[in-house]
Scaffold this active site. Structure first.
Site, PDB file in Angstrom:
ATOM      1  N   TYR A 210       0.829  -1.213   0.000  1.00  9.10           N
ATOM      2  CA  TYR A 210       0.000   0.000   0.000  1.00  9.10           C
ATOM      3  C   TYR A 210       0.868   1.270   0.000  1.00  9.10           C
ATOM      4  O   TYR A 210       0.574   2.240   0.711  1.00  9.10           O
ATOM      5  CB  TYR A 210      -0.951  -0.006   1.201  1.00  9.10           C
ATOM      6  CG  TYR A 210      -2.110  -0.946   1.010  1.00  9.10           C
ATOM      7  CD1 TYR A 210      -3.235  -0.543   0.308  1.00  9.10           C
ATOM      8  CD2 TYR A 210      -2.067  -2.250   1.494  1.00  9.10           C
ATOM      9  CE1 TYR A 210      -4.289  -1.409   0.105  1.00  9.10           C
ATOM     10  CE2 TYR A 210      -3.123  -3.125   1.296  1.00  9.10           C
ATOM     11  CZ  TYR A 210      -4.237  -2.700   0.597  1.00  9.10           C
ATOM     12  OH  TYR A 210      -5.266  -3.562   0.392  1.00  9.10           O
TER      13      TYR A 210
ATOM     14  N   TYR B  92     -14.037  -5.287   3.080  1.00  5.82           N
ATOM     15  CA  TYR B  92     -12.648  -5.639   2.791  1.00  5.82           C
ATOM     16  C   TYR B  92     -12.369  -6.980   3.454  1.00  5.82           C
ATOM     17  O   TYR B  92     -12.480  -7.120   4.673  1.00  5.82           O
ATOM     18  CB  TYR B  92     -11.656  -4.596   3.318  1.00  5.82           C
ATOM     19  CG  TYR B  92     -10.225  -5.040   3.116  1.00  5.82           C
ATOM     20  CD1 TYR B  92      -9.608  -4.917   1.873  1.00  5.82           C
ATOM     21  CD2 TYR B  92      -9.515  -5.621   4.157  1.00  5.82           C
ATOM     22  CE1 TYR B  92      -8.312  -5.350   1.674  1.00  5.82           C
ATOM     23  CE2 TYR B  92      -8.209  -6.050   3.972  1.00  5.82           C
ATOM     24  CZ  TYR B  92      -7.614  -5.924   2.730  1.00  5.82           C
ATOM     25  OH  TYR B  92      -6.337  -6.374   2.540  1.00  5.82           O
TER      26      TYR B  92
ATOM     27  N   ASP C   8     -16.198 -12.948   9.186  1.00  4.62           N
ATOM     28  CA  ASP C   8     -14.790 -12.578   9.071  1.00  4.62           C
ATOM     29  C   ASP C   8     -14.370 -11.791  10.311  1.00  4.62           C
ATOM     30  O   ASP C   8     -14.573 -10.587  10.398  1.00  4.62           O
ATOM     31  CB  ASP C   8     -14.592 -11.750   7.791  1.00  4.62           C
ATOM     32  CG  ASP C   8     -13.146 -11.313   7.584  1.00  4.62           C
ATOM     33  OD1 ASP C   8     -12.332 -11.522   8.502  1.00  4.62           O
ATOM     34  OD2 ASP C   8     -12.848 -10.760   6.520  1.00  4.62           O
TER      35      ASP C   8
ATOM     36  N   LYS D 229      -4.585 -11.790  12.077  1.00  6.82           N
ATOM     37  CA  LYS D 229      -4.144 -10.590  12.791  1.00  6.82           C
ATOM     38  C   LYS D 229      -3.747 -10.888  14.237  1.00  6.82           C
ATOM     39  O   LYS D 229      -2.666 -11.359  14.501  1.00  6.82           O
ATOM     40  CB  LYS D 229      -5.184  -9.488  12.685  1.00  6.82           C
ATOM     41  CG  LYS D 229      -5.256  -8.904  11.256  1.00  6.82           C
ATOM     42  CD  LYS D 229      -5.932  -7.570  11.221  1.00  6.82           C
ATOM     43  CE  LYS D 229      -6.016  -7.013   9.810  1.00  6.82           C
ATOM     44  NZ  LYS D 229      -4.703  -6.646   9.245  1.00  6.82           N
TER      45      LYS D 229
END
Length: 427
Positions: free
Chosen positions: A17, A144, A236, A265
């Site tokens: 990114y 996302y 999610d 994560k």
């Protein structure tokens, strides 16, 4: 030395990114300790975003490091096809004991995107193994779910996905639920329910979309309807899992429960890469057959890596400690008090809070967007004050490690107000 590292980095590395042509201020970090990061010029930064939302207990946590070291001297890796090991078994047992009752099987992968990919493949093949053709996916606009092709397909269409638009599979996108559109959403879903393989969603918070938040009761009603329509549901929790919402999982706010859940994560406390997809026995049993073609053909070289499993076990032990749970509650209370101050600030709008996640928008003439120019200005200003924040354009947020002290969090709050006032005066 610092300039040397920067030059060497620029010569060989391509950062995520990041527009590399203009990326002139990439900072070499040489050490982490708790909530702090240290660069090799001696500067210290408070990691207010948990290094992309992963570092639950702070950097270089000694307990997690010791557990990994011990495991490294015992077993570092073994193929997970045809073999197993204690850390993977124990992690699955421990995680499933914390999840909704119907989550009964664990499939290991290596990050959040692949955890989503696995869930999507499970859903589509679940129907295929029963001789049914249901291959459309339902998802929320602005979602996302990751950057691999399947995960991109079920994510909202944006500048990020535009180059690949014609290559992404068909997805039906709907708005986030609220009390005024729920009946309309139900009609929209009912019209295509026979074609849907599954419904995938981020519970309560759409993270990368700008920390967009919505109510648990509205999601719960939509989930109940999907269950009645026999639509499989993928929850999610890559971002929301492991305490971020104030509870262990977003699922703990819901009475209705999904068929599959995705994690990454904070799973290992930010220490090592790992992804997990859990599912119900109903999903799992659809792959049990004498027919080898009904096997789930998916795997990774580092599936259930013993070191990553050990890191996750250690992180969960820390997460469940009374000390950590008290810290989470205290962060939630501090955020709540600061949110009131933000709501009264003339340069701020759309303040929103769920658990340890606090977000708000800076008012300026550009539209709300990841590409709003103010984001870079704010990022640099906070860095100069020893705070790592990563604005999503004009959207700012805090997702701190649970070890952050009361004093450090108050310092961040004070600097936020000072920065916002300074930026407004300058522009």
């Amino acid at each position: 030395m610092c300039n040397g590292l920067r030059a060497r980095n620029k010569a060989v590395n391509w950062h995520p990114y990041t527009q590399m042509k203009t990326a002139d201020h990439i900072i070499p970090i040489i050490r982490g300790e708790g909530v702090y990061l240290f660069d090799n010029e001696g500067n210290r930064y408070i990691d207010a975003v948990s290094s992309w939302w992963v570092t639950l207990h702070g950097h270089a946590h000694p307990y997690i490091a010791q557990r990994i070291f011990e495991q490294l001297n015992t077993l570092e890796q073994v193929i997970f096809a045809g073999f197993t090991h204690e850390p993977a078994i124990q992690l699955s047992e421990n995680l499933l004991s914390l999840l909704p009752d119907k989550q009964e099987k664990v499939f290991y992968s290596d990050n959040g995107s692949t955890a989503v990919e696995v869930a999507l493949k499970m859903c589509i093949q679940y129907h295929h193994n029963q001789g049914k053709s249901r291959n459309k996916i339902l998802a929320f606009r602005n979602a996302y779910h990751g950057d691999t092709f399947g995960a991109m397909s079920v994510s909202g269409r944006s500048a990020w996905t535009q180059p690949f638009g014609e290559m992404l599979f068909e997805v039906i996108f709907i708005d986030l639920p609220h009390k005024d559109n729920l009946e309309e959403l139900k009609l929209e879903i009912s019209a295509i329910s026979d074609e849907l393989a599954c419904f995938i969603y981020e519970p309560l918070i759409q993270g990368a979309a700008g920390m967009l938040m919505y109510k648990a009761e509205d999601l719960n009603e939509l989930m109940t309807f999907c269950k009645e329509e026999k639509i499989l549901m993928i929850q999610d929790e890559v971002f929301t899992g492991f305490g971020r919402t104030g509870k262990l999982f977003a699922a703990d706010y819901l009475s209705e429960q999904p068929d599959m859940m995705c994690f990454s994560k904070g799973l290992t406390g930010g220490t090592l890469p790992m992804g997990i997809t859990t599912c119900t026995s109903e999903i799992y049993n659809a792959f049990l057959s004498d027919d080898p073609y009904k096997t789930l053909f998916h795997g990774h070289s580092f599936t259930a890596n013993p070191l990553s499993c050990t890191a996750a076990l250690a992180s969960m032990e820390l997460l469940l400690q009374e000390k950590t749970q008290s810290s989470i509650s205290r962060i939630c209370r501090q955020h709540s008090r600061f949110a009131i101050i933000l709501q009264e600030h003339e340069y701020i709008e759309h303040v929103r809070l769920t658990g340890t996640i606090l977000a708000w928008e800076y008012k300026n003439e550009q539209h709300t967007s990841y590409f709003n120019d103010i984001g870079k200005v704010l990022y640099e200003e906070f860095l100069s004050r020893g705070i790592l924040m990563r604005p999503l354009g004009n959207i700012l947020y805090l997702v701190p490690p649970y070890c952050i002290t009361y004093e450090d969090l108050e310092y961040i709050y004070d600097q936020i107000i000072l920065v916002l006032n300074k930026i407004k005066e300058e522009v």
